[in-house]
Design an enzyme around this catalytic site. Structure first.
Site, PDB file in Angstrom:
ATOM      1  N   LYS A 163      44.022  33.184  33.847  1.00 16.85           N
ATOM      2  CA  LYS A 163      43.017  33.421  32.932  1.00 16.85           C
ATOM      3  C   LYS A 163      42.024  34.520  33.519  1.00 16.85           C
ATOM      4  O   LYS A 163      42.202  34.713  34.714  1.00 16.85           O
ATOM      5  CB  LYS A 163      41.999  32.331  32.785  1.00 16.85           C
ATOM      6  CG  LYS A 163      41.663  31.464  34.046  1.00 16.85           C
ATOM      7  CD  LYS A 163      40.947  32.039  35.146  1.00 16.85           C
ATOM      8  CE  LYS A 163      39.873  32.606  35.101  1.00 16.85           C
ATOM      9  NZ  LYS A 163      39.208  33.118  36.586  1.00 16.85           N
ATOM     10  N   TYR A 210      35.039  29.507  32.142  1.00 12.08           N
ATOM     11  CA  TYR A 210      35.177  27.961  32.291  1.00 12.08           C
ATOM     12  C   TYR A 210      34.322  27.253  31.674  1.00 12.08           C
ATOM     13  O   TYR A 210      34.429  26.254  31.019  1.00 12.08           O
ATOM     14  CB  TYR A 210      34.954  27.555  33.998  1.00 12.08           C
ATOM     15  CG  TYR A 210      36.191  28.003  34.681  1.00 12.08           C
ATOM     16  CD1 TYR A 210      37.352  27.215  34.961  1.00 12.08           C
ATOM     17  CD2 TYR A 210      36.353  29.356  35.566  1.00 12.08           C
ATOM     18  CE1 TYR A 210      38.663  27.610  35.634  1.00 12.08           C
ATOM     19  CE2 TYR A 210      37.403  29.702  36.206  1.00 12.08           C
ATOM     20  CZ  TYR A 210      38.350  28.706  36.337  1.00 12.08           C
ATOM     21  OH  TYR A 210      39.451  29.025  37.022  1.00 12.08           O
TER      22      TYR A 210
HETATM   23  P1  NAD Z   1      43.778  39.096  44.162  1.00 16.39           P
HETATM   24  O1  NAD Z   1      43.060  40.165  44.433  1.00 16.39           O
HETATM   25  O2  NAD Z   1      43.871  38.042  45.516  1.00 16.39           O
HETATM   26  O3  NAD Z   1      45.219  39.067  44.055  1.00 16.39           O
HETATM   27  C1  NAD Z   1      45.498  40.063  43.033  1.00 16.39           C
HETATM   28  C2  NAD Z   1      47.235  40.636  43.283  1.00 16.39           C
HETATM   29  O4  NAD Z   1      47.552  41.370  42.550  1.00 16.39           O
HETATM   30  C3  NAD Z   1      47.253  41.312  44.597  1.00 16.39           C
HETATM   31  O5  NAD Z   1      48.406  40.526  45.227  1.00 16.39           O
HETATM   32  C4  NAD Z   1      47.146  42.636  44.254  1.00 16.39           C
HETATM   33  O6  NAD Z   1      48.247  43.405  45.254  1.00 16.39           O
HETATM   34  C5  NAD Z   1      48.012  42.841  43.098  1.00 16.39           C
HETATM   35  N1  NAD Z   1      47.891  43.767  42.317  1.00 16.39           N
HETATM   36  C6  NAD Z   1      48.810  44.415  41.500  1.00 16.39           C
HETATM   37  N2  NAD Z   1      48.368  45.541  40.854  1.00 16.39           N
HETATM   38  C7  NAD Z   1      47.079  45.774  41.426  1.00 16.39           C
HETATM   39  C8  NAD Z   1      46.030  46.765  41.214  1.00 16.39           C
HETATM   40  N3  NAD Z   1      46.273  47.855  40.463  1.00 16.39           N
HETATM   41  N4  NAD Z   1      44.923  46.496  41.755  1.00 16.39           N
HETATM   42  C9  NAD Z   1      44.524  45.414  42.412  1.00 16.39           C
HETATM   43  N5  NAD Z   1      45.591  44.565  42.842  1.00 16.39           N
HETATM   44  C10 NAD Z   1      46.654  44.794  42.062  1.00 16.39           C
HETATM   45  O7  NAD Z   1      42.979  38.216  42.813  1.00 16.39           O
HETATM   46  P2  NAD Z   1      43.237  36.664  42.627  1.00 16.39           P
HETATM   47  O8  NAD Z   1      42.008  36.162  42.959  1.00 16.39           O
HETATM   48  O9  NAD Z   1      44.497  36.137  43.220  1.00 16.39           O
HETATM   49  O10 NAD Z   1      43.226  36.830  41.214  1.00 16.39           O
HETATM   50  C11 NAD Z   1      44.221  37.123  40.364  1.00 16.39           C
HETATM   51  C12 NAD Z   1      44.302  36.605  38.770  1.00 16.39           C
HETATM   52  O11 NAD Z   1      44.356  35.114  38.919  1.00 16.39           O
HETATM   53  C13 NAD Z   1      43.259  37.087  38.089  1.00 16.39           C
HETATM   54  O12 NAD Z   1      43.329  37.155  36.855  1.00 16.39           O
HETATM   55  C14 NAD Z   1      42.141  35.686  38.458  1.00 16.39           C
HETATM   56  O13 NAD Z   1      41.301  35.703  37.105  1.00 16.39           O
HETATM   57  C15 NAD Z   1      43.058  34.551  38.374  1.00 16.39           C
HETATM   58  N6  NAD Z   1      42.562  33.460  39.127  1.00 16.39           N
HETATM   59  C16 NAD Z   1      42.576  32.189  38.600  1.00 16.39           C
HETATM   60  C17 NAD Z   1      42.250  31.189  39.210  1.00 16.39           C
HETATM   61  C18 NAD Z   1      42.301  29.763  38.652  1.00 16.39           C
HETATM   62  O14 NAD Z   1      41.732  29.074  39.221  1.00 16.39           O
HETATM   63  N7  NAD Z   1      42.891  29.743  37.596  1.00 16.39           N
HETATM   64  C19 NAD Z   1      41.505  31.419  40.582  1.00 16.39           C
HETATM   65  C20 NAD Z   1      41.590  32.575  41.139  1.00 16.39           C
HETATM   66  C21 NAD Z   1      41.984  33.661  40.336  1.00 16.39           C
END
Ligand code: NAD
Length: 370
Positions: A136, A221
């Site tokens: 999401k 949420y």
């Molecule tokens: P994060 O920054 O920790 O991880 C993102 C990943 O994407 C990294 O490994 C990064 O290297 C990669 N990536 C690939 N291309 C990229 C680019 N061009 N720029 C930046 N990063 C790039 O982020 P996250 O917290 O893991 O969030 C990722 C997704 O998960 C988002 O859509 C977020 O909304 C979602 N999320 C959902 C929940 C949940 O509870 N459902 C919780 C946290 C995050």
């Protein structure tokens, strides 16, 4: 830097005097895959903080297994290979992952990259003939979301979205009570969703990658929660934005938005979405004959709550473990979850987000047809 996880841990910590199970020893902790039916073999795309959380939770799945990775960082790939025993042939980068179509050992790709990349990546996954699970917000607007739904339909693959709360036992109990009429006519929902975001250089504050601000990330949420708690689709929205730090929250990145949703049965929802306040993770539902409170309502757990009938005592689960096992059943057996987790469900949230942004600009009421 205060991350969302820090925030969530703080919220959980605030209940430290109450004895509860840690999410790590939750009741769904069953050990490695041991299913009679088919096991969903998943490749995770985007090995960041949430991808890591999902991978760890999947260790406890009985119906789903992490078998592949897609990442732009070779060192992450080798670390994950070692940690999760992933064969070389199931490792891809963002350039070559379309070749996954020739890999019979992967059933689904879970896209866990920044929001702005979900659309193109999910469409490529669909074209490769694999089921897509997407985090999401599924996309950065409803038009892109609909394109993803259409692409998956055309390819004959499923599109599911990481709505982990749709499988959370206390949430489901409130939904059961509402359906059974135990609250009477539902008249009001309050959703508070927020945390204080840190590092100003992170992708969440970059419009191209995030699609927006707090609303895309955490406000969603309360939108989604309002829908499943009330059990109807909203027909209008009003919204007001406040911005105290325009340097950090640039044009297109919302810091704080208050919004209201109107429902056909007469209920209203009043919600807050913010990147500037901690300790905001609370749902409150009020009906003519009773009420329900969840606090924390959407954090990683433990979710806690009560109704007019007393404390909610349903088991504490590791959300991502249950989600992935349930998604295996949805994909293989067409199981229908109590609250949908498909692309159409996500497009509804995106239509509401589009309308909230429109209402902020317009200043009035925006009618909705979902
Ligand atoms: P994060 O920054 O920790 O991880 C993102 C990943 O994407 C990294 O490994 C990064 O290297 C990669 N990536 C690939 N291309 C990229 C680019 N061009 N720029 C930046 N990063 C790039 O982020 P996250 O917290 O893991 O969030 C990722 C997704 O998960 C988002 O859509 C977020 O909304 C979602 N999320 C959902 C929940 C949940 O509870 N459902 C919780 C946290 C995050």
């Amino acid at each position: 830097m205060k991350s969302r996880r820090d925030f969530l841990q703080t919220v959980v910590g605030s209940f430290a005097t109450i004895p509860f199970l840690n999410a790590d020893c939750a009741e769904n902790t069953k050990g490695s895959v041991q299913s009679d039916g088919p096991v969903l073999r998943v490749a995770i795309m985007g090995l960041g903080s949430y991808g890591t959380r999902v991978a760890e939770a999947m260790k406890m799945c009985t119906r789903a297994k992490l078998v592949g990775v897609i990442s732009g960082t070779p060192s992450k790939i080798s670390n994950w290979q070692a940690k999760y025993n992933i064969p070389e042939k199931n490792c891809y980068n963002y350039e070559n992952f379309d070749n996954i179509k020739n890999n019979p050992d992967i059933d689904a790709v879970y896209v866990i990259t920044p929001n702005g990349l979900h659309h193109d990546f999910v469409i490529r996954v669909a074209k490769a003939g694999k089921h897509a699970i997407c985090e999401k917000p599924m996309a950065v607007n409803a038009r892109e979301g609909q394109e993803m739904v259409d692409a998956c339909k055309k390819a004959g693959v499923k599109l599911l979205v990481g709505y982990r709360m749709h499988f959370e036992p206390k949430t489901l109990e409130i939904i059961r009570m509402r359906k059974a009429g135990e609250f009477g006519k539902v008249l009001f929902f309050e959703g508070l969703s927020g945390f204080q975001i840190g590092d100003p250089s992170q992708w969440r504050l970059n419009k191209a990658l995030s699609g927006g601000g707090a609303m895309m990330d955490i406000g969603i949420y309360s939108i989604n929660g309002g829908r499943y708690m009330i059990g109807e689709e909203p027909i209008w929205v009003t919204a007001q934005e406040t911005k105290n730090n325009p340097k950090k929250f640039k044009e297109g990145i919302d810091e704080t938005i208050l919004f209201q949703l109107g429902f056909p049965g007469g209920a209203t929802a009043s919600c807050l979405s913010t990147y500037s306040m901690n300790n905001l993770d609370r749902f409150f539902l009020n009906g003519e004959n009773g009420y329900a409170i969840l606090q924390p309502a959407t954090g990683y757990g433990p979710i806690m709550g009560r109704t007019h009938k007393g404390e909610l005592t349903q088991p504490i689960t590791t959300h991502q473990t249950v989600q992935m096992d349930e998604m295996a059943a949805i994909i293989f057996e067409n199981k229908k979850p109590v609250v949908p987790v498909d692309g159409d469900e996500a497009v509804k949230d995106l239509k509401i987000i589009d309308s909230i942004y429109e209402a902020v600009k317009k200043g009035g009421r925006v009618e909705l047809k979902l």
